[in-house]
Motif scaffolding. Structure first.
Motif, PDB file in Angstrom:
ATOM      1  N   SER A 109     -14.318  20.019  45.084  1.00 59.24           N
ATOM      2  CA  SER A 109     -13.367  20.859  45.817  1.00 59.24           C
ATOM      3  C   SER A 109     -14.098  21.911  46.644  1.00 59.24           C
ATOM      4  O   SER A 109     -13.635  22.314  47.729  1.00 59.24           O
ATOM      5  N   ARG A 110     -15.260  22.362  46.168  1.00 59.72           N
ATOM      6  CA  ARG A 110     -16.044  23.346  46.910  1.00 59.72           C
ATOM      7  C   ARG A 110     -16.636  22.756  48.183  1.00 59.72           C
ATOM      8  O   ARG A 110     -17.018  23.485  49.098  1.00 59.72           O
ATOM      9  N   LEU A 111     -16.716  21.425  48.227  1.00 61.39           N
ATOM     10  CA  LEU A 111     -17.213  20.734  49.416  1.00 61.39           C
ATOM     11  C   LEU A 111     -16.079  20.342  50.354  1.00 61.39           C
ATOM     12  O   LEU A 111     -16.303  19.655  51.356  1.00 61.39           O
ATOM     13  N   GLY A 112     -14.857  20.756  50.019  1.00 60.72           N
ATOM     14  CA  GLY A 112     -13.719  20.483  50.885  1.00 60.72           C
ATOM     15  C   GLY A 112     -13.019  19.171  50.620  1.00 60.72           C
ATOM     16  O   GLY A 112     -12.237  18.699  51.447  1.00 60.72           O
ATOM     17  N   ILE A 113     -13.300  18.545  49.465  1.00 64.30           N
ATOM     18  CA  ILE A 113     -12.603  17.315  49.083  1.00 64.30           C
ATOM     19  C   ILE A 113     -11.524  17.670  48.077  1.00 64.30           C
ATOM     20  O   ILE A 113     -11.805  18.160  46.982  1.00 64.30           O
ATOM     21  N   GLU A 114     -10.293  17.428  48.427  1.00 71.35           N
ATOM     22  CA  GLU A 114      -9.132  17.816  47.618  1.00 71.35           C
ATOM     23  C   GLU A 114      -8.738  16.673  46.679  1.00 71.35           C
ATOM     24  O   GLU A 114      -8.830  15.496  47.046  1.00 71.35           O
ATOM     25  N   THR A 115      -8.293  17.015  45.476  1.00 68.36           N
ATOM     26  CA  THR A 115      -7.838  16.007  44.518  1.00 68.36           C
ATOM     27  C   THR A 115      -6.463  16.375  43.993  1.00 68.36           C
ATOM     28  O   THR A 115      -6.204  17.541  43.666  1.00 68.36           O
ATOM     29  N   THR A 116      -5.590  15.375  43.899  1.00 67.92           N
ATOM     30  CA  THR A 116      -4.254  15.543  43.323  1.00 67.92           C
ATOM     31  C   THR A 116      -4.113  14.604  42.134  1.00 67.92           C
ATOM     32  O   THR A 116      -4.576  13.465  42.186  1.00 67.92           O
ATOM     33  N   TYR A 117      -3.446  15.080  41.074  1.00 65.66           N
ATOM     34  CA  TYR A 117      -3.254  14.293  39.856  1.00 65.66           C
ATOM     35  C   TYR A 117      -1.766  14.015  39.666  1.00 65.66           C
ATOM     36  O   TYR A 117      -0.941  14.927  39.720  1.00 65.66           O
ATOM     37  N   VAL A 118      -1.454  12.740  39.450  1.00 67.97           N
ATOM     38  CA  VAL A 118      -0.069  12.289  39.316  1.00 67.97           C
ATOM     39  C   VAL A 118       0.039  11.471  38.036  1.00 67.97           C
ATOM     40  O   VAL A 118      -0.874  10.694  37.726  1.00 67.97           O
ATOM     41  N   PRO A 119       1.105  11.617  37.248  1.00 63.80           N
ATOM     42  CA  PRO A 119       1.267  10.750  36.070  1.00 63.80           C
ATOM     43  C   PRO A 119       1.109   9.283  36.464  1.00 63.80           C
ATOM     44  O   PRO A 119       1.637   8.847  37.494  1.00 63.80           O
ATOM     45  N   LEU A 120       0.388   8.527  35.644  1.00 69.00           N
ATOM     46  CA  LEU A 120       0.063   7.147  35.997  1.00 69.00           C
ATOM     47  C   LEU A 120       1.308   6.334  36.336  1.00 69.00           C
ATOM     48  O   LEU A 120       1.288   5.528  37.274  1.00 69.00           O
ATOM     49  N   TYR A 335     -13.890  14.702  19.327  1.00 69.32           N
ATOM     50  CA  TYR A 335     -12.723  15.597  19.286  1.00 69.32           C
ATOM     51  C   TYR A 335     -12.421  16.012  20.723  1.00 69.32           C
ATOM     52  O   TYR A 335     -13.049  16.936  21.251  1.00 69.32           O
ATOM     53  N   PRO A 336     -11.505  15.319  21.400  1.00 75.65           N
ATOM     54  CA  PRO A 336     -11.289  15.533  22.833  1.00 75.65           C
ATOM     55  C   PRO A 336     -11.005  16.979  23.224  1.00 75.65           C
ATOM     56  O   PRO A 336     -11.435  17.427  24.289  1.00 75.65           O
ATOM     57  N   THR A 337     -10.303  17.717  22.359  1.00 77.40           N
ATOM     58  CA  THR A 337      -9.981  19.097  22.685  1.00 77.40           C
ATOM     59  C   THR A 337     -11.237  19.924  22.937  1.00 77.40           C
ATOM     60  O   THR A 337     -11.253  20.809  23.800  1.00 77.40           O
ATOM     61  N   ALA A 338     -12.307  19.630  22.194  1.00 81.38           N
ATOM     62  CA  ALA A 338     -13.528  20.422  22.295  1.00 81.38           C
ATOM     63  C   ALA A 338     -14.641  19.739  23.064  1.00 81.38           C
ATOM     64  O   ALA A 338     -15.700  20.337  23.280  1.00 81.38           O
ATOM     65  N   THR A 339     -14.426  18.464  23.496  1.00 77.36           N
ATOM     66  CA  THR A 339     -15.502  17.758  24.196  1.00 77.36           C
ATOM     67  C   THR A 339     -15.031  17.268  25.565  1.00 77.36           C
ATOM     68  O   THR A 339     -15.120  17.998  26.545  1.00 77.36           O
ATOM     69  N   SER A 340     -14.515  16.055  25.641  1.00 74.44           N
ATOM     70  CA  SER A 340     -14.214  15.439  26.930  1.00 74.44           C
ATOM     71  C   SER A 340     -13.177  16.204  27.740  1.00 74.44           C
ATOM     72  O   SER A 340     -13.202  16.185  28.974  1.00 74.44           O
ATOM     73  N   HIS A 341     -12.255  16.913  27.061  1.00 79.42           N
ATOM     74  CA  HIS A 341     -11.170  17.589  27.778  1.00 79.42           C
ATOM     75  C   HIS A 341     -11.157  19.097  27.544  1.00 79.42           C
ATOM     76  O   HIS A 341     -10.131  19.743  27.733  1.00 79.42           O
ATOM     77  N   ARG A 342     -12.307  19.658  27.174  1.00 79.27           N
ATOM     78  CA  ARG A 342     -12.356  21.096  26.956  1.00 79.27           C
ATOM     79  C   ARG A 342     -12.243  21.878  28.268  1.00 79.27           C
ATOM     80  O   ARG A 342     -11.891  23.054  28.275  1.00 79.27           O
ATOM     81  N   GLY A 343     -12.525  21.213  29.401  1.00 76.07           N
ATOM     82  CA  GLY A 343     -12.409  21.872  30.692  1.00 76.07           C
ATOM     83  C   GLY A 343     -10.978  22.020  31.164  1.00 76.07           C
ATOM     84  O   GLY A 343     -10.718  22.707  32.158  1.00 76.07           O
ATOM     85  N   LEU A 344     -10.030  21.392  30.454  1.00 73.21           N
ATOM     86  CA  LEU A 344      -8.611  21.512  30.807  1.00 73.21           C
ATOM     87  C   LEU A 344      -7.996  22.682  30.060  1.00 73.21           C
ATOM     88  O   LEU A 344      -8.474  23.090  29.007  1.00 73.21           O
ATOM     89  N   SER A 345      -6.917  23.193  30.600  1.00 72.44           N
ATOM     90  CA  SER A 345      -6.207  24.278  29.927  1.00 72.44           C
ATOM     91  C   SER A 345      -5.437  23.719  28.736  1.00 72.44           C
ATOM     92  O   SER A 345      -5.180  22.515  28.644  1.00 72.44           O
ATOM     93  N   GLU A 346      -5.047  24.606  27.833  1.00 70.34           N
ATOM     94  CA  GLU A 346      -4.252  24.189  26.678  1.00 70.34           C
ATOM     95  C   GLU A 346      -2.954  23.524  27.131  1.00 70.34           C
ATOM     96  O   GLU A 346      -2.518  22.520  26.568  1.00 70.34           O
ATOM     97  N   GLU A 347      -2.348  24.067  28.166  1.00 70.74           N
ATOM     98  CA  GLU A 347      -1.102  23.497  28.683  1.00 70.74           C
ATOM     99  C   GLU A 347      -1.331  22.093  29.236  1.00 70.74           C
ATOM    100  O   GLU A 347      -0.528  21.184  28.998  1.00 70.74           O
ATOM    101  N   GLN A 348      -2.447  21.897  29.939  1.00 73.95           N
ATOM    102  CA  GLN A 348      -2.754  20.567  30.474  1.00 73.95           C
ATOM    103  C   GLN A 348      -2.967  19.561  29.353  1.00 73.95           C
ATOM    104  O   GLN A 348      -2.478  18.432  29.426  1.00 73.95           O
ATOM    105  N   ARG A 349      -3.673  19.979  28.301  1.00 76.59           N
ATOM    106  CA  ARG A 349      -3.904  19.066  27.182  1.00 76.59           C
ATOM    107  C   ARG A 349      -2.598  18.723  26.481  1.00 76.59           C
ATOM    108  O   ARG A 349      -2.371  17.560  26.105  1.00 76.59           O
ATOM    109  N   GLN A 350      -1.741  19.687  26.303  1.00 74.59           N
ATOM    110  CA  GLN A 350      -0.446  19.420  25.671  1.00 74.59           C
ATOM    111  C   GLN A 350       0.370  18.443  26.505  1.00 74.59           C
ATOM    112  O   GLN A 350       1.000  17.526  25.972  1.00 74.59           O
ATOM    113  N   ASP A 351       0.360  18.629  27.820  1.00 74.46           N
ATOM    114  CA  ASP A 351       1.110  17.730  28.699  1.00 74.46           C
ATOM    115  C   ASP A 351       0.598  16.290  28.597  1.00 74.46           C
ATOM    116  O   ASP A 351       1.369  15.335  28.745  1.00 74.46           O
ATOM    117  N   LEU A 352      -0.703  16.141  28.329  1.00 76.58           N
ATOM    118  CA  LEU A 352      -1.293  14.810  28.215  1.00 76.58           C
ATOM    119  C   LEU A 352      -1.170  14.226  26.814  1.00 76.58           C
ATOM    120  O   LEU A 352      -1.550  13.077  26.585  1.00 76.58           O
TER     121      LEU A 352
END
Length: 380
Positions: A109-120, A335-352
């Protein structure tokens, strides 16, 4: 020493940073005839071990070529930069590996490439979610960590209709379970650290494609950014590929046995494995995955959906040690909460659906009875 009469069965490790030329004419030939067999210059650009790895993965995937990189995420970086530039847009499912999300949303995103996430489930309607500057769709065959099954042919058709490149992450499946180029995908990306190399002793990525221009651009990006995989790591990954077919069958058989065991255990509320008939994506996986295999990855949600219960399991298990990666011949737990998905917010993890009691198991090739016994004592 005359080496022309030596014919090793296994390709040697070309542990050299640079190759020699016999004349200015040969040097010029090297630069003006890219890919000429037997001519190498600088290992940052190419070397025999990397070429062997790419050629073998390309053969398994039905691709024309590609590039091998120093890590799985370096492969994703090469794929995105080969197709996108500042001002372009990438579209992904919300159910995406956390490391990919961090790379796309924090760095690119810092290079100007935008990403959008949509439920599969909504992503297949690309016309609704695409933008005029959408250049690439990235999706996983099986999502990390809850094993949502992608309808690959459907998404590939939608991308073709919209004129958008499709990149498939096949790290969870390998070419033994899926060949996304057959669906119409443009590129297949592997974290070769996982099943391709398979022994938890190398970090690597591979991206393959059929379009010559795309493969050329992948090579250029990897060379210019210094992403190319080193000779020893390439050699190790090739060695691992030689047992891929055998390993994937055993991984899959063991994982199915583990999933069925966990589904009946009172300490487990939910099991996420597409090989189970109760999995919502089972019919799609059965029709789409190859060789009747469903892979070696699964996740579970503990009935006691808490951090304390998850930690208790981690400390009690003997054969599923806590490790932030996957797919080695020895089983492990993450433990995804603390490893692969620790960069997501708690709300994002709950939604997933990544709650405190979710654990991801990478099922190895050990004796299945031993795995079930260990899981039983850890859960009991």
């Amino acid at each position: 020493m005359d080496l022309t009469s030596i014919h090793p069965k296994v390709t040697p490790i070309y542990q050299t940073s640079v190759f020699k030329f016999s004349s200015l004419a040969e040097l010029e030939d090297y630069y003006t005839t890219p890919g000429r067999k037997g001519l190498y210059g600088y290992s940052r650009s190419e070397h025999p071990n990397s070429d062997e790895l790419v050629a073998e993965v390309a053969r398994l995937e039905g691709a024309a070529g590609g590039v091998a990189t120093g890590a799985g995420l370096a492969g994703l970086l090469a794929a995105v930069l080969a197709t996108c530039q500042a001002g372009d847009h990438v579209l992904c499912p919300a159910e995406l590996y956390g490391g990919s999300v961090v790379l796309l949303s924090q760095e690119l995103s810092r290079l100007g490439i935008e990403t959008t996430y949509v439920p599969l489930a909504q992503l297949y309607d690309l016309a609704q979610h695409r933008k005029p500057n959408t250049k690439l769709v990235l999706a996983e065959v099986l999502s990390n960590p809850l094993l949502t099954v992608l309808d690959g042919p459907r998404l590939a058709q939608a991308c073709r209709e919209q004129g958008i490149k499709l990149l498939i992450d096949s790290s969870f499946t390998s070419p033994m379970l899926t060949r996304p180029l057959d669906w119409g995908a443009d590129m297949v990306w592997h974290s070769a650290t996982k099943y391709l190399a398979g022994h938890s002793d190398v970090t690597a990525g591979v991206v393959v494609a059929n379009d010559p221009a795309l493969n050329k651009r992948l090579r250029q990006v990897a060379t210019n950014l210094g992403l190319m995989l080193a000779p020893l790591d390439s050699w190790l990954a090739v060695r691992g590929l030689k047992t891929l077919r055998l390993r994937m069958r055993q991984h899959s058989e063991n994982a199915l046995a583990v999933a069925r065991f966990l589904a009946k255990h009172p300490a487990v509320a939910e099991v996420f494995y597409p090989g189970l008939e109760t999995h919502p994506g089972h019919d799609l996986a059965e029709a789409q995955l190859l060789n009747g295999l469903y892979g070696g990855m699964l996740s579970l949600r503990l009935a006691n959906d808490t951090v304390a219960a998850a930690d208790d399991f981690v400390q009690r298990t003997k054969l599923f040690p806590l490790a932030p990666s996957l797919a080695g011949v020895a089983s492990s737990c993450s433990y995804p909460t603390a490893t692969s998905h620790r960069g997501l917010s708690e709300e994002q993890r709950q939604d997933l659906g990544i709650t405190p009691g979710v654990l991801r198991l990478s099922v190895g090739i050990e004796e299945p009875a031993e795995l079930l016994a260990d899981l039983g004592q850890a859960l009991d």
